[in-house]
Motif scaffolding. Structure first.
Motif, PDB file in Angstrom:
ATOM      1  N   HIS A 193       0.866  -1.177   0.000  1.00 57.56           N
ATOM      2  CA  HIS A 193       0.000   0.000   0.000  1.00 57.56           C
ATOM      3  C   HIS A 193       0.903   1.227   0.000  1.00 57.56           C
ATOM      4  O   HIS A 193       1.847   1.314   0.783  1.00 57.56           O
ATOM      5  N   ILE A 194       0.598   2.169  -0.820  1.00 51.07           N
ATOM      6  CA  ILE A 194       1.411   3.380  -0.910  1.00 51.07           C
ATOM      7  C   ILE A 194       0.733   4.463  -0.083  1.00 51.07           C
ATOM      8  O   ILE A 194      -0.447   4.779  -0.289  1.00 51.07           O
ATOM      9  N   VAL A 195       1.499   5.005   0.896  1.00 53.77           N
ATOM     10  CA  VAL A 195       1.013   6.070   1.759  1.00 53.77           C
ATOM     11  C   VAL A 195       1.922   7.273   1.535  1.00 53.77           C
ATOM     12  O   VAL A 195       3.144   7.159   1.591  1.00 53.77           O
ATOM     13  N   GLU A 196       1.312   8.420   1.286  1.00 55.08           N
ATOM     14  CA  GLU A 196       2.107   9.619   1.045  1.00 55.08           C
ATOM     15  C   GLU A 196       2.417  10.301   2.371  1.00 55.08           C
ATOM     16  O   GLU A 196       1.552  10.484   3.219  1.00 55.08           O
ATOM     17  N   LYS A 197       3.663  10.672   2.541  1.00 59.76           N
ATOM     18  CA  LYS A 197       4.105  11.348   3.755  1.00 59.76           C
ATOM     19  C   LYS A 197       4.687  12.681   3.315  1.00 59.76           C
ATOM     20  O   LYS A 197       5.519  12.743   2.419  1.00 59.76           O
ATOM     21  N   ILE A 198       4.264  13.730   4.005  1.00 55.15           N
ATOM     22  CA  ILE A 198       4.726  15.069   3.651  1.00 55.15           C
ATOM     23  C   ILE A 198       5.976  15.378   4.451  1.00 55.15           C
ATOM     24  O   ILE A 198       5.994  15.249   5.676  1.00 55.15           O
ATOM     25  N   GLN A 199       7.021  15.783   3.769  1.00 56.82           N
ATOM     26  CA  GLN A 199       8.268  16.136   4.420  1.00 56.82           C
ATOM     27  C   GLN A 199       8.719  17.450   3.804  1.00 56.82           C
ATOM     28  O   GLN A 199       8.822  17.560   2.590  1.00 56.82           O
ATOM     29  N   GLU A 200       8.980  18.417   4.697  1.00 56.64           N
ATOM     30  CA  GLU A 200       9.389  19.723   4.191  1.00 56.64           C
ATOM     31  C   GLU A 200      10.881  19.707   3.884  1.00 56.64           C
ATOM     32  O   GLU A 200      11.687  19.279   4.705  1.00 56.64           O
TER      33      GLU A 200
END
Length: 107
Positions: free
Chosen positions: A65-72
């Motif tokens: 499963h692909i989960v998007e994680k936000i990283q600045e």
């Protein structure tokens, strides 16, 4: 006196000339032509018939499963700014100034 006069009298003379002329004649000639007689014979050959049977197998495999994680991520912006700084240049200007000489005379 008798005078003789010669007269030429032409009369047809028959000459026989043989001329060859071909006359077609039909000759019948019997020719035997041998043609093969086709004869069909059936030969039974046994060939194995392939049957496909389906078998189900359960194979487990990992499911992703692909989960998007936000990283600045810091971004550096480069901006070019012109800065005007006075540049000191030395220019020589020649000015002619009269030189005054004082002579002292003694009396």
């Amino acid at each position: 006196e008798v005078q003789v006069q010669e007269r030429i009298i032409e009369h047809p003379e028959i000459h026989i000339v043989e001329k060859i002329q071909e006359v077609p004649q039909v000759m019948v000639q019997v020719v035997d032509k041998h043609v093969p007689k086709v004869e069909v014979q059936e030969v039974v050959k046994h060939v194995p018939k392939i049957e496909v049977q389906v078998q189900e197998r359960i194979i487990e495999h990992p499911e992703i499963h692909i989960v998007e994680k936000i990283q600045e991520v810091p971004q550096v912006m480069v901006q070019v700014v012109d800065k005007h700084v006075p540049k000191v240049e030395v220019q020589e200007v020649v000015k002619h100034v009269p030189k005054i000489e004082v002579q002292v005379q003694e009396r």
